[in-house]
Scaffold this motif. Structure first.
Motif, PDB file in Angstrom:
ATOM      1  N   LEU A 195     -23.144 -37.247  40.823  1.00  0.00           N
ATOM      2  CA  LEU A 195     -22.435 -35.975  40.917  1.00  0.00           C
ATOM      3  C   LEU A 195     -21.916 -35.570  39.543  1.00  0.00           C
ATOM      4  CD1 LEU A 195     -20.383 -36.564  44.196  1.00  0.00           C
ATOM      5  CD2 LEU A 195     -22.515 -35.290  43.923  1.00  0.00           C
ATOM      6  N   ASN A 196     -21.828 -34.254  39.302  1.00  0.00           N
ATOM      7  CA  ASN A 196     -21.311 -33.747  38.035  1.00  0.00           C
ATOM      8  C   ASN A 196     -20.405 -32.554  38.297  1.00  0.00           C
ATOM      9  OD1 ASN A 196     -23.001 -31.406  38.359  1.00  0.00           O
ATOM     10  ND2 ASN A 196     -24.725 -32.610  37.590  1.00  0.00           N
ATOM     11  N   ILE A 197     -19.916 -31.921  37.230  1.00  0.00           N
ATOM     12  CA  ILE A 197     -18.984 -30.806  37.365  1.00  0.00           C
ATOM     13  C   ILE A 197     -19.619 -29.640  38.117  1.00  0.00           C
ATOM     14  CG2 ILE A 197     -19.641 -29.860  35.115  1.00  0.00           C
ATOM     15  CD1 ILE A 197     -16.155 -29.728  36.806  1.00  0.00           C
ATOM     16  N   GLY A 198     -20.926 -29.457  37.956  1.00  0.00           N
ATOM     17  CA  GLY A 198     -21.613 -28.392  38.674  1.00  0.00           C
ATOM     18  C   GLY A 198     -21.570 -28.603  40.173  1.00  0.00           C
ATOM     19  N   ASP A 199     -21.733 -29.866  40.603  1.00  0.00           N
ATOM     20  CA  ASP A 199     -21.669 -30.183  42.028  1.00  0.00           C
ATOM     21  C   ASP A 199     -20.281 -29.880  42.595  1.00  0.00           C
ATOM     22  OD1 ASP A 199     -24.304 -31.113  41.912  1.00  0.00           O
ATOM     23  OD2 ASP A 199     -23.634 -33.104  41.308  1.00  0.00           O
ATOM     24  N   LEU A 200     -19.248 -30.177  41.802  1.00  0.00           N
ATOM     25  CA  LEU A 200     -17.881 -29.887  42.239  1.00  0.00           C
ATOM     26  C   LEU A 200     -17.674 -28.383  42.399  1.00  0.00           C
ATOM     27  CD1 LEU A 200     -14.948 -30.664  42.839  1.00  0.00           C
ATOM     28  CD2 LEU A 200     -14.519 -30.660  40.366  1.00  0.00           C
ATOM     29  N   LEU A 201     -18.165 -27.593  41.437  1.00  0.00           N
ATOM     30  CA  LEU A 201     -18.020 -26.142  41.509  1.00  0.00           C
ATOM     31  C   LEU A 201     -18.748 -25.580  42.727  1.00  0.00           C
ATOM     32  CD1 LEU A 201     -18.492 -25.266  37.730  1.00  0.00           C
ATOM     33  CD2 LEU A 201     -16.372 -25.108  39.044  1.00  0.00           C
ATOM     34  N   VAL A 202     -19.938 -26.100  43.012  1.00  0.00           N
ATOM     35  CA  VAL A 202     -20.697 -25.628  44.169  1.00  0.00           C
ATOM     36  C   VAL A 202     -20.024 -26.059  45.472  1.00  0.00           C
ATOM     37  CG1 VAL A 202     -22.926 -25.684  45.347  1.00  0.00           C
ATOM     38  CG2 VAL A 202     -22.858 -25.574  42.870  1.00  0.00           C
ATOM     39  N   PHE A 203     -19.388 -27.235  45.446  1.00  0.00           N
ATOM     40  CA  PHE A 203     -18.637 -27.669  46.627  1.00  0.00           C
ATOM     41  C   PHE A 203     -17.480 -26.706  46.906  1.00  0.00           C
ATOM     42  CE2 PHE A 203     -15.272 -30.275  48.633  1.00  0.00           C
ATOM     43  CZ  PHE A 203     -15.956 -30.654  49.779  1.00  0.00           C
ATOM     44  N   LEU A 204     -16.798 -26.275  45.843  1.00  0.00           N
ATOM     45  CA  LEU A 204     -15.739 -25.269  45.991  1.00  0.00           C
ATOM     46  C   LEU A 204     -16.315 -23.943  46.480  1.00  0.00           C
ATOM     47  CD1 LEU A 204     -13.640 -25.990  42.765  1.00  0.00           C
ATOM     48  CD2 LEU A 204     -13.101 -26.651  45.124  1.00  0.00           C
ATOM     49  N   CYS A 205     -17.549 -23.652  46.053  1.00  0.00           N
ATOM     50  CA  CYS A 205     -18.260 -22.462  46.525  1.00  0.00           C
ATOM     51  C   CYS A 205     -18.484 -22.552  48.039  1.00  0.00           C
ATOM     52  CB  CYS A 205     -19.591 -22.321  45.789  1.00  0.00           C
ATOM     53  SG  CYS A 205     -20.972 -21.684  46.756  1.00  0.00           S
ATOM     54  N   ALA A 206     -18.883 -23.724  48.526  1.00  0.00           N
ATOM     55  CA  ALA A 206     -19.110 -23.912  49.964  1.00  0.00           C
ATOM     56  C   ALA A 206     -17.817 -23.701  50.748  1.00  0.00           C
ATOM     57  CB  ALA A 206     -19.675 -25.309  50.224  1.00  0.00           C
ATOM     58  N   ILE A 207     -16.695 -24.205  50.190  1.00  0.00           N
ATOM     59  CA  ILE A 207     -15.388 -23.988  50.821  1.00  0.00           C
ATOM     60  C   ILE A 207     -15.090 -22.484  50.891  1.00  0.00           C
ATOM     61  CG2 ILE A 207     -12.903 -24.326  50.561  1.00  0.00           C
ATOM     62  CD1 ILE A 207     -13.489 -27.055  49.349  1.00  0.00           C
ATOM     63  N   SER A 208     -15.403 -21.771  49.805  1.00  0.00           N
ATOM     64  CA  SER A 208     -15.139 -20.332  49.749  1.00  0.00           C
ATOM     65  C   SER A 208     -15.949 -19.573  50.793  1.00  0.00           C
ATOM     66  CB  SER A 208     -15.456 -19.800  48.348  1.00  0.00           C
ATOM     67  OG  SER A 208     -14.647 -20.432  47.376  1.00  0.00           O
ATOM     68  N   PHE A 209     -17.237 -19.899  50.920  1.00  0.00           N
ATOM     69  CA  PHE A 209     -18.065 -19.235  51.922  1.00  0.00           C
ATOM     70  C   PHE A 209     -17.567 -19.555  53.336  1.00  0.00           C
ATOM     71  CE2 PHE A 209     -21.760 -18.978  48.773  1.00  0.00           C
ATOM     72  CZ  PHE A 209     -21.586 -17.617  48.586  1.00  0.00           C
ATOM     73  N   ALA A 210     -17.144 -20.811  53.545  1.00  0.00           N
ATOM     74  CA  ALA A 210     -16.604 -21.179  54.856  1.00  0.00           C
ATOM     75  C   ALA A 210     -15.329 -20.388  55.155  1.00  0.00           C
ATOM     76  CB  ALA A 210     -16.315 -22.684  54.904  1.00  0.00           C
ATOM     77  N   MET A 211     -14.470 -20.241  54.147  1.00  0.00           N
ATOM     78  CA  MET A 211     -13.227 -19.495  54.337  1.00  0.00           C
ATOM     79  C   MET A 211     -13.480 -18.009  54.529  1.00  0.00           C
ATOM     80  SD  MET A 211     -10.670 -21.448  54.606  1.00  0.00           S
ATOM     81  CE  MET A 211      -9.439 -20.142  54.520  1.00  0.00           C
ATOM     82  N   GLN A 212     -14.569 -17.492  53.930  1.00  0.00           N
ATOM     83  CA  GLN A 212     -14.928 -16.090  54.168  1.00  0.00           C
ATOM     84  C   GLN A 212     -15.266 -15.862  55.637  1.00  0.00           C
ATOM     85  OE1 GLN A 212     -18.206 -14.639  54.795  1.00  0.00           O
ATOM     86  NE2 GLN A 212     -17.601 -12.500  54.508  1.00  0.00           N
ATOM     87  N   ILE A 213     -15.967 -16.814  56.236  1.00  0.00           N
ATOM     88  CA  ILE A 213     -16.294 -16.713  57.657  1.00  0.00           C
ATOM     89  C   ILE A 213     -15.032 -16.833  58.505  1.00  0.00           C
ATOM     90  CG2 ILE A 213     -17.501 -17.860  59.562  1.00  0.00           C
ATOM     91  CD1 ILE A 213     -19.676 -18.667  57.557  1.00  0.00           C
ATOM     92  N   ILE A 214     -14.140 -17.765  58.132  1.00  0.00           N
ATOM     93  CA  ILE A 214     -12.904 -17.980  58.889  1.00  0.00           C
ATOM     94  C   ILE A 214     -11.990 -16.756  58.810  1.00  0.00           C
ATOM     95  CG2 ILE A 214     -10.767 -19.330  58.986  1.00  0.00           C
ATOM     96  CD1 ILE A 214     -13.138 -20.814  60.115  1.00  0.00           C
ATOM     97  N   THR A 215     -11.807 -16.206  57.605  1.00  0.00           N
ATOM     98  CA  THR A 215     -10.918 -15.053  57.458  1.00  0.00           C
ATOM     99  C   THR A 215     -11.508 -13.812  58.128  1.00  0.00           C
ATOM    100  OG1 THR A 215     -11.875 -14.697  55.241  1.00  0.00           O
ATOM    101  CG2 THR A 215      -9.753 -15.810  55.361  1.00  0.00           C
ATOM    102  N   THR A 216     -12.836 -13.679  58.101  1.00  0.00           N
ATOM    103  CA  THR A 216     -13.461 -12.567  58.825  1.00  0.00           C
ATOM    104  C   THR A 216     -13.189 -12.695  60.318  1.00  0.00           C
ATOM    105  OG1 THR A 216     -15.228 -12.378  57.173  1.00  0.00           O
ATOM    106  CG2 THR A 216     -15.630 -11.369  59.314  1.00  0.00           C
ATOM    107  N   ALA A 217     -13.304 -13.914  60.843  1.00  0.00           N
ATOM    108  CA  ALA A 217     -13.020 -14.151  62.264  1.00  0.00           C
ATOM    109  C   ALA A 217     -11.566 -13.824  62.588  1.00  0.00           C
ATOM    110  CB  ALA A 217     -13.325 -15.601  62.623  1.00  0.00           C
ATOM    111  N   LYS A 218     -10.676 -14.107  61.649  1.00  0.00           N
ATOM    112  CA  LYS A 218      -9.249 -13.870  61.859  1.00  0.00           C
ATOM    113  C   LYS A 218      -8.932 -12.385  62.009  1.00  0.00           C
ATOM    114  CE  LYS A 218      -4.741 -14.550  59.629  1.00  0.00           C
ATOM    115  NZ  LYS A 218      -4.035 -15.119  58.440  1.00  0.00           N
ATOM    116  N   TYR A 219      -9.596 -11.549  61.174  1.00  0.00           N
ATOM    117  CA  TYR A 219      -9.239 -10.132  61.142  1.00  0.00           C
ATOM    118  C   TYR A 219     -10.188  -9.232  61.943  1.00  0.00           C
ATOM    119  CZ  TYR A 219      -6.261 -11.561  57.223  1.00  0.00           C
ATOM    120  OH  TYR A 219      -5.307 -12.175  56.441  1.00  0.00           O
ATOM    121  N   ALA A 220     -11.396  -9.712  62.243  1.00  0.00           N
ATOM    122  CA  ALA A 220     -12.413  -8.843  62.847  1.00  0.00           C
ATOM    123  C   ALA A 220     -12.010  -8.320  64.225  1.00  0.00           C
ATOM    124  CB  ALA A 220     -13.743  -9.590  62.943  1.00  0.00           C
TER     125      ALA A 220
END
Length: 302
Positions: A145-170
């Motif tokens: 693993l490297n710093i790029g993998d960590l950044l992409v992991f944070l990206c996955a969290i962000s996409f997951a939270m986009q789905i969660i927040t959309t569900a919250k407000y939709a």
């Protein structure tokens, strides 16, 4: 309505998958932040027209709450795209695809913790199958693993939270203005990021780019279908389905991307990719199966 929502979201993912080749071609002329800034701004314009035509209709909630909600969703979506873009500079596309796909696992966890949604046994099995499929399709490089993998992991969290927040407000806010605020937020933050990372977004007006049919085709198609229509459909239909189902449906994106790449540019599909596609598809189907309810045990009198 649940089935209509699921099939509509599957069509959205199909659009994302088949436009992947277009985006790759366009990115040979434009940097990612500039491309996303222009793409989401054009999507904002496309959505603004029907919004102005229906402006006389009042939303379910005040504008202050709607703007805050749309900005909240838009920030998570921007972070997903931005972190993925930066992470790609340090890691491989294969690892990026798999780690980003881990959002299919994160969504049910976040859904349980933040929205208190319980998970059925079929859903858990479906998520596990989709994760295995993503691994088989994309995780070819097994380096450390490297710093790029960590950044992409944070990206996955962000996409997951986009789905969660959309569900919250939709379920409580009108879909069209909520989507307008979301895409305009991504466009604005992408323009700002282009300046911060010293990416020359003015290149869009250069003669080299202006004459490139592939660039404008990609921008128009992704802005109209893969952004304006796609995120409006997600915002609208998430009111009728669960975040976990959305994540499972979204896991089909690499499947559609692989198939379109095979058809359009002749990219070869390995046996692992084919098996991975099957796992993702079966995982999505399995999660849709109804859960058998246990019959209550009645005790007789002796």
């Amino acid at each position: 309505m649940n089935k209509t929502a699921d099939f509509s979201l599957l069509f959205v993912v199909f659009i994302w998958g088949v436009t992947f080749v277009m985006v790759q071609n366009a990115l040979s002329f434009l940097d990612p932040f500039t491309f996303n800034a222009v793409r989401f701004f054009m999507a904002f314009v496309f959505l603004l027209i029907p919004y102005l035509l229906t402006l006389h209709k009042k939303g379910k909630n005040g504008s202050k709450g709607l703007i805050k909600a749309g900005f909240h969703i838009g920030v998570w979506l921007f972070l997903g795209y931005g972190l993925q873009t930066i992470g790609l500079n340090y890691t491989t596309p294969a690892k990026t695809g798999f780690i980003t796909g881990l959002s299919v696992v994160m969504v049910p966890v976040f859904s349980l913790l933040l929205l208190k949604h319980r998970l059925s046994r079929n859903t858990i099995i479906g998520v596990a199958a989709a994760t295995i499929g993503l691994y088989l399709m994309t995780f070819a490089d097994r380096s450390n693993l490297n710093i790029g993998d960590l950044l992409v992991f944070l990206c996955a969290i962000s996409f997951a939270m986009q789905i969660i927040t959309t569900a919250k407000y939709a379920k409580t806010l009108p879909a069209l203005p909520l989507t307008l605020v979301q895409v305009s937020t991504v466009s604005l933050l992408s323009f700002v990021s282009a300046f911060i990372f010293k990416e020359n977004h003015s290149v869009i007006f250069s003669s080299e780019v202006m004459l490139q049919k592939d660039v404008w085709t990609a921008l128009l198609v992704t802005a109209a279908l893969a952004t304006a229509f796609a995120f409006f459909a997600q915002t609208f239909f998430q009111a009728y389905t669960t975040p976990t189902r959305v994540a499972l449906i979204f896991s089909m994106e690499p499947v559609f991307a692989a198939l379109s790449s095979y058809i359009l540019i002749g990219e070869k599909l390995t046996s692992a990719s084919i098996i991975g596609c099957a796992f993702i598809f079966l995982g999505m189907i399995f999660a849709e199966l109804p859960v058998k309810k246990k019959k209550p045990v009645t005790q007789g009198f002796s």
